[in-house]
Design a protein around this motif. Structure first.
Motif, mmCIF file in Angstrom:
data_model
loop_
_atom_site.group_PDB
_atom_site.id
_atom_site.type_symbol
_atom_site.label_atom_id
_atom_site.label_comp_id
_atom_site.label_asym_id
_atom_site.label_seq_id
_atom_site.Cartn_x
_atom_site.Cartn_y
_atom_site.Cartn_z
ATOM 1 N N TYR A 159 0.874 -1.063 -0.065
ATOM 2 C CA TYR A 159 -0.023 -0.013 -0.125
ATOM 3 C C TYR A 159 0.838 1.240 0.093
ATOM 4 O O TYR A 159 0.806 2.311 -0.882
ATOM 5 N N VAL A 205 -2.413 10.534 -1.535
ATOM 6 C CA VAL A 205 -3.676 9.847 -1.710
ATOM 7 C C VAL A 205 -3.945 9.242 -0.256
ATOM 8 O O VAL A 205 -5.069 9.234 0.230
ATOM 9 N N ARG A 206 -2.942 8.878 0.256
ATOM 10 C CA ARG A 206 -2.893 7.950 1.768
ATOM 11 C C ARG A 206 -3.152 9.133 2.675
ATOM 12 O O ARG A 206 -4.026 8.825 3.570
ATOM 13 N N ILE A 264 -7.020 9.766 2.349
ATOM 14 C CA ILE A 264 -7.643 8.493 2.992
ATOM 15 C C ILE A 264 -7.870 8.545 4.478
ATOM 16 O O ILE A 264 -8.906 8.565 5.044
ATOM 17 N N GLU A 265 -6.580 8.890 4.962
ATOM 18 C CA GLU A 265 -6.569 9.044 6.443
ATOM 19 C C GLU A 265 -7.213 10.180 7.068
ATOM 20 O O GLU A 265 -8.073 10.066 7.962
ATOM 21 N N THR A 272 -10.114 11.543 5.690
ATOM 22 C CA THR A 272 -11.399 11.266 5.693
ATOM 23 C C THR A 272 -12.005 10.299 6.595
ATOM 24 O O THR A 272 -13.047 10.201 7.210
ATOM 25 N N ALA A 273 -11.073 9.360 6.909
ATOM 26 C CA ALA A 273 -11.538 8.282 7.954
ATOM 27 C C ALA A 273 -11.520 8.818 9.125
ATOM 28 O O ALA A 273 -12.410 8.490 9.993
#
Length: 57
Positions: A22, A30-31, A34-35, A37-38
């Motif tokens: 990953y 992008v990571r 994603i982090e 938004t999580a």
């Protein structure tokens, strides 16, 4: 047998490899997205009351 000698399990090794893959394949921005938004979803997630499904009188 060999994983137990290394105090590891197949699940741990697969998880470790997936994280490495990953990190290698998915770009850093992008990571980060994603982090972010999580974290927002977990903070905004309302706590729901559990209803008893056994109360079918």
């Amino acid at each position: 047998m060999y994983l137990s000698e290394k105090n590891s399990s197949l699940d741990e090794e697969i998880s470790r490899y997936a994280e490495q893959l990953y990190g290698k394949v998915v770009p850093q921005n992008v990571r980060d997205f994603i982090e972010m938004t999580a974290k927002q979803q977990s903070a905004a997630k309302p706590k729901t009351a559990h209803t008893k499904s056994n109360d079918l009188s």
